[in-house]
Scaffold this motif. Structure first.
Motif, PDB file in Angstrom:
ATOM      1  N   ILE A   1       0.869  -1.176   0.000  1.00 17.66           N
ATOM      2  CA  ILE A   1       0.000   0.000   0.000  1.00 17.66           C
ATOM      3  C   ILE A   1       0.904   1.223   0.000  1.00 17.66           C
ATOM      4  N   ILE A   2       0.601   2.220  -0.829  1.00 19.61           N
ATOM      5  CA  ILE A   2       1.432   3.422  -0.820  1.00 19.61           C
ATOM      6  C   ILE A   2       1.393   4.039   0.580  1.00 19.61           C
ATOM      7  N   PRO A   3       2.517   4.596   1.035  1.00 15.92           N
ATOM      8  CA  PRO A   3       2.607   5.065   2.424  1.00 15.92           C
ATOM      9  C   PRO A   3       1.482   6.004   2.867  1.00 15.92           C
ATOM     10  N   MET A   4       1.035   6.927   1.993  1.00 16.99           N
ATOM     11  CA  MET A   4      -0.017   7.868   2.405  1.00 16.99           C
ATOM     12  C   MET A   4      -1.363   7.177   2.655  1.00 16.99           C
ATOM     13  N   ALA A   5      -1.497   5.925   2.212  1.00 18.06           N
ATOM     14  CA  ALA A   5      -2.759   5.206   2.383  1.00 18.06           C
ATOM     15  C   ALA A   5      -2.688   4.124   3.468  1.00 18.06           C
ATOM     16  N   HIS A   6      -1.571   4.104   4.229  1.00 15.88           N
ATOM     17  CA  HIS A   6      -1.496   3.157   5.344  1.00 15.88           C
ATOM     18  C   HIS A   6      -2.566   3.509   6.374  1.00 15.88           C
ATOM     19  N   LYS A   7      -3.075   2.514   7.026  1.00 10.55           N
ATOM     20  CA  LYS A   7      -4.089   2.643   8.084  1.00 10.55           C
ATOM     21  C   LYS A   7      -5.423   3.201   7.573  1.00 10.55           C
ATOM     22  N   THR A   8      -5.721   2.934   6.292  1.00 11.78           N
ATOM     23  CA  THR A   8      -6.999   3.370   5.717  1.00 11.78           C
ATOM     24  C   THR A   8      -7.955   2.199   5.500  1.00 11.78           C
ATOM     25  N   GLY A   9      -7.473   0.990   5.759  1.00 11.97           N
ATOM     26  CA  GLY A   9      -8.288  -0.192   5.494  1.00 11.97           C
ATOM     27  C   GLY A   9      -7.967  -0.849   4.164  1.00 11.97           C
ATOM     28  N   ALA A  10      -7.099  -0.227   3.369  1.00  8.10           N
ATOM     29  CA  ALA A  10      -6.754  -0.775   2.055  1.00  8.10           C
ATOM     30  C   ALA A  10      -6.071  -2.137   2.180  1.00  8.10           C
ATOM     31  N   GLY A  11      -5.121  -2.263   3.089  1.00  6.25           N
ATOM     32  CA  GLY A  11      -4.418  -3.529   3.278  1.00  6.25           C
ATOM     33  C   GLY A  11      -5.350  -4.628   3.752  1.00  6.25           C
TER      34      GLY A  11
END
Length: 166
Positions: free
Chosen positions: A93-103
């Motif tokens: 996941i690109i760093p700016m999208a960590h902890k968004t639920g994407a992973g």
């Protein structure tokens, strides 16, 4: 939103890999090893070969109403390794999208794919120093083994093998 990647998505998979690897592994392995691994696993030829061998790739796209195209924030790939055993090969996941639920969404898609195709267990390799280990533990995976994989040019991967029963 999760969608299945196609050969046309190889450039975006490569872009994400080249964005995420330095921040993920920069403090863990050398810059030379990062370059080697990116060439090994993310060259166009390598990705075409992975897809043609049945590796299922998923993309996580943001739902951005201001854009014509949804932005791809991450990807995962899974393959059938042994009878009933599937392997999560990649999840970035690109760093700016960590902890968004994407992973978590990508991992859920991978688990569903494995189950639908007769999977009883999902495994993965993760560098022993990778902070993602905590993410995987929160998702129910546990450490099954440790392994050091020797690569060309004197490079090594010092990994945990993690897994979950599906």
């Amino acid at each position: 939103m999760i969608r299945i990647a196609t050969l046309d998505d190889i450039p975006v998979i490569q872009q994400i890999a080249y964005k995420t690897w330095p921040s993920t592994y920069g403090a863990i392995i050398s810059e030379d090893q990062i370059k080697y691994m990116l060439d090994l696993m993310y060259s166009t030829e390598s990705l075409v070969q992975q897809m043609s061998k049945g590796h299922q790739f998923y993309l996580f796209e943001s739902d951005n109403a201001q854009r014509d195209n949804n932005e791809v924030l991450g990807f995962a790939s899974v393959s059938n390794e042994l009878e009933g055993v599937f392997k999560l090969n990649k999840l970035y996941i690109i760093p700016m999208a960590h902890k968004t639920g994407a992973g978590k969404a990508l991992l859920t898609a991978v688990k569903a794919y494995a189950k639908e195709n007769g999977g009883k267990q999902l495994i993965l390799q993760v560098n022993k120093q990778n902070p993602a280990i905590e993410f995987y533990k929160k998702q129910g995976l546990s450490i099954l083994a440790e392994n050091v994989f020797e690569l060309e040019k004197g490079f090594v991967m010092d990994d945990y093998i993690m897994g979950i029963i599906l």
